[in-house]
Scaffold this motif. Sequence first.
Motif, mmCIF file in Angstrom:
data_model
loop_
_atom_site.group_PDB
_atom_site.id
_atom_site.type_symbol
_atom_site.label_atom_id
_atom_site.label_comp_id
_atom_site.label_asym_id
_atom_site.label_seq_id
_atom_site.Cartn_x
_atom_site.Cartn_y
_atom_site.Cartn_z
ATOM 1 N N LYS A 1 16.499 4.759 23.290
ATOM 2 C CA LYS A 1 17.048 6.064 22.917
ATOM 3 C C LYS A 1 18.305 5.904 22.074
ATOM 4 C CE LYS A 1 15.362 8.090 27.250
ATOM 5 N NZ LYS A 1 15.758 8.723 28.545
ATOM 6 N N GLY A 2 19.129 4.920 22.416
ATOM 7 C CA GLY A 2 20.388 4.732 21.722
ATOM 8 C C GLY A 2 20.241 4.273 20.290
ATOM 9 N N ILE A 3 19.075 3.709 19.942
ATOM 10 C CA ILE A 3 18.853 3.248 18.563
ATOM 11 C C ILE A 3 17.773 4.067 17.866
ATOM 12 C CG2 ILE A 3 19.666 0.883 18.955
ATOM 13 C CD1 ILE A 3 16.782 0.003 19.325
ATOM 14 N N PHE B 1 0.827 -1.209 0.000
ATOM 15 C CA PHE B 1 0.000 0.000 0.000
ATOM 16 C C PHE B 1 0.861 1.259 0.000
ATOM 17 C CE2 PHE B 1 -2.187 3.152 2.912
ATOM 18 C CZ PHE B 1 -2.965 3.720 1.910
ATOM 19 N N SER B 2 1.937 1.259 0.796
ATOM 20 C CA SER B 2 2.777 2.448 0.910
ATOM 21 C C SER B 2 4.243 2.069 0.877
ATOM 22 C CB SER B 2 2.475 3.192 2.221
ATOM 23 O OG SER B 2 2.887 2.424 3.339
ATOM 24 N N SER B 3 5.091 3.071 0.660
ATOM 25 C CA SER B 3 6.538 2.868 0.663
ATOM 26 C C SER B 3 7.190 4.007 1.428
ATOM 27 C CB SER B 3 7.075 2.815 -0.774
ATOM 28 O OG SER B 3 8.478 2.620 -0.787
ATOM 29 N N GLY B 4 8.139 3.657 2.285
ATOM 30 C CA GLY B 4 8.834 4.659 3.075
ATOM 31 C C GLY B 4 8.390 4.656 4.526
ATOM 32 N N CYS B 5 9.210 5.263 5.384
ATOM 33 C CA CYS B 5 8.899 5.318 6.821
ATOM 34 C C CYS B 5 9.475 6.604 7.395
ATOM 35 C CB CYS B 5 9.500 4.108 7.537
ATOM 36 S SG CYS B 5 9.171 4.083 9.326
ATOM 37 N N PRO B 6 8.702 7.325 8.198
ATOM 38 C CA PRO B 6 9.175 8.616 8.723
ATOM 39 C C PRO B 6 10.221 8.502 9.823
ATOM 40 C CG PRO B 6 7.023 8.101 9.623
ATOM 41 C CD PRO B 6 7.316 7.050 8.600
ATOM 42 N N TYR B 7 10.363 7.323 10.412
ATOM 43 C CA TYR B 7 11.289 7.173 11.529
ATOM 44 C C TYR B 7 12.712 6.903 11.032
ATOM 45 C CZ TYR B 7 6.970 6.999 14.149
ATOM 46 O OH TYR B 7 5.744 7.308 14.680
ATOM 47 N N ARG B 8 13.651 7.025 11.925
ATOM 48 C CA ARG B 8 15.064 6.936 11.561
ATOM 49 C C ARG B 8 15.769 5.976 12.512
ATOM 50 N NH1 ARG B 8 18.588 7.114 7.835
ATOM 51 N NH2 ARG B 8 20.046 8.830 7.613
ATOM 52 N N CYS B 9 15.231 4.792 12.679
ATOM 53 C CA CYS B 9 15.849 3.798 13.556
ATOM 54 C C CYS B 9 17.290 3.554 13.097
ATOM 55 C CB CYS B 9 15.062 2.496 13.535
ATOM 56 S SG CYS B 9 13.310 2.707 13.955
ATOM 57 N N GLU B 10 18.208 3.495 14.039
ATOM 58 C CA GLU B 10 19.622 3.514 13.694
ATOM 59 C C GLU B 10 20.046 2.362 12.802
ATOM 60 O OE1 GLU B 10 23.835 4.280 16.015
ATOM 61 O OE2 GLU B 10 22.558 2.655 16.708
ATOM 62 N N PHE B 11 19.448 1.204 12.976
ATOM 63 C CA PHE B 11 19.894 0.000 12.276
ATOM 64 C C PHE B 11 19.153 -0.248 10.956
ATOM 65 C CE2 PHE B 11 16.699 -0.805 15.482
ATOM 66 C CZ PHE B 11 15.690 -1.371 14.736
ATOM 67 N N CYS B 12 18.204 0.619 10.603
ATOM 68 C CA CYS B 12 17.299 0.361 9.468
ATOM 69 C C CYS B 12 17.715 1.162 8.238
ATOM 70 C CB CYS B 12 15.867 0.714 9.881
ATOM 71 S SG CYS B 12 14.646 0.374 8.599
ATOM 72 N N ASP B 13 17.667 0.507 7.060
ATOM 73 C CA ASP B 13 18.053 1.180 5.810
ATOM 74 C C ASP B 13 16.849 1.670 5.005
ATOM 75 O OD1 ASP B 13 17.057 -1.257 5.019
ATOM 76 O OD2 ASP B 13 18.800 -1.861 3.850
ATOM 77 N N ILE B 14 15.645 1.490 5.517
ATOM 78 C CA ILE B 14 14.442 1.857 4.771
ATOM 79 C C ILE B 14 14.387 3.353 4.425
ATOM 80 C CG2 ILE B 14 11.911 2.009 4.892
ATOM 81 C CD1 ILE B 14 13.025 -0.794 4.283
ATOM 82 N N PRO B 15 14.623 4.269 5.380
ATOM 83 C CA PRO B 15 14.532 5.696 5.022
ATOM 84 C C PRO B 15 15.509 6.092 3.915
ATOM 85 C CG PRO B 15 14.487 5.425 7.401
ATOM 86 C CD PRO B 15 14.861 4.093 6.825
ATOM 87 N N GLN B 16 16.704 5.509 3.944
ATOM 88 C CA GLN B 16 17.699 5.845 2.933
ATOM 89 C C GLN B 16 17.321 5.289 1.561
ATOM 90 O OE1 GLN B 16 20.237 7.850 3.242
ATOM 91 N NE2 GLN B 16 21.110 7.541 1.201
ATOM 92 N N LEU B 17 16.756 4.085 1.542
ATOM 93 C CA LEU B 17 16.415 3.447 0.270
ATOM 94 C C LEU B 17 15.096 3.965 -0.301
ATOM 95 C CD1 LEU B 17 17.368 -0.289 0.960
ATOM 96 C CD2 LEU B 17 18.619 1.361 -0.442
#
Length: 547
Positions: A305-307, A186-202
């Motif tokens: 908080k750290g991630i 349905f959608s693509s992308g995520c507003p969060y910036r979890c440290e270990f996740c590459d979704i926002p960049q991709l």
Amino acid sequence: MRCSLPVSSKRRILCVFPAYTPSFGTFSHAYPLMGGVKAFMPPQGLLLIAAYMPEAWECRFIDENIRRAAPADFAWADAVFVSGMHIQEPQIHDIRERAHAAGTVAVLGGPSVSGAPEKYADFDYLHLGEIGDATDRLVEILDRDVSRPAAQVRLETADRLALADFPAPAYEHAPLKRYLIGSLQFSSGCPYRCEFCDIPQLYGRQPRLKSPEQMCAELDAIISQPGHPAVVYFVDDNFIANRKATREMLPHLVAWQKRNNYPLQFACEATLNMAKQPEILELMRQANFMTVFVGIETPEADALKGIDKTHNAAVPMYEAIETLNAYGLEVTSGIILGLDSDTDKSEQNLIDFIDRSAIPVLTINLLQALPKTPLWDRLEREGRLLHDASLESNVLFKRPHDTVVSSWRRAIAHAYTPEKIFERFKHQCAVTYPHRIKTPTKGKLTRTNLRRGLILGFNIVTRVGIFSDYRRPFWQAAGYALKRGQIEAVFNMGFVAHHLIRFTREALRGEHNASFYAAKAAEAKAARERSWWENARRRIVPEREAA
């Protein structure tokens, strides 16, 4: 929509999706219980590319989780398209090698190459990023010439195709009856910036959307195929990334289910703060959502908080899980060990969380650093990225490596002790399943579902209920469910637990790594050297030793 570029040549495109090695999250040990199921979920990306190709071009799709592409398939093709994730890297290279052996040009796209193109110097064309102008340039090039280029060509998307213009994935090319679950986006992308996740960049932080009409048309295409899966998974990076859009889409999904007598169940992935959205949760309940995967990551609030995952603490964690359960949603959780904030108490805190939350399925992994993530960048600066295949992670942990791995082993052993997992399923029978809506029997009484139910029921009774060494806790949980009229729960808990128990035992014997992503090379070699009978016995009769 298809590619609108005029083409002068007729081309034959072979789309090949690489195999997965046995993993925790794909339930491969349970496929034999289903009769005919060979793979987890059809790949949206490659089926989308197949649907986008010019109408004059012929496309074929092969998922090597179902069958291996034969030399004749490569010989037929003018070009071979491949897509995959980092965990499929060895299989991606293997497909390229077979394509080149047939003299066929090899093209690679998808998340792995978009995140780390340097890993794939052996491909002829690299498609970096999502479908868009780079895809059109690739079509133009292949229309002119399908010979292998003298040097690798990289095509990077600058102008992405809007999701509203996406064609429906080429489901007609995929044998849906061979998949455990279906897939839908349905959608693509995520507003969060979890440290270990590459979704926002991709895929970006501003969620992009399909229209409800597109969604319903794709669902029509799925159920039009005989033997389609009974469950469809929304592969969105975060189902509530745009809460307003999700809230507006769900009534269309409810209406579609009612028109078609509820032929499907749904599952999705979301952040834990969805517990603050009662309107969305009620609509999901009415649409027949059954499961939500939540990246809880750690029960230690300070560690979030750290991630950069403080949104998980928007509602007290146990309260949020109870809220989701109250809307009939069974929670599946991702957990990470090896965080910088972990202490000697983290293992016991996790074990306490497993017991108190009563979440049946938890994917407990060691921290892995992916390219194009804040974690990768930070560890690179700190000199803490490792490239040692003998280790269980590419992260130099703050605590000793062997200590972290030992904690992981004890945690999964505790989580998937048969008595523990079936006790957690009993909890779901009491607090989650009673809150699900009653759907019309008409939508379920299909020939396919009856056949599937008979096969699954027989195999669960025999392989789990009679021949397994965990038959006693299974029957205790099954009896608890049957007294409440929850027949479907018996099927689900038998199916899921069978895989989780067997896979955990293999992992504790050292046959899988601590990320559950890939079978160890030694076990793969041992499997090839075992007799046909011994491999068959291992599939049919569960191993009794736990370590």
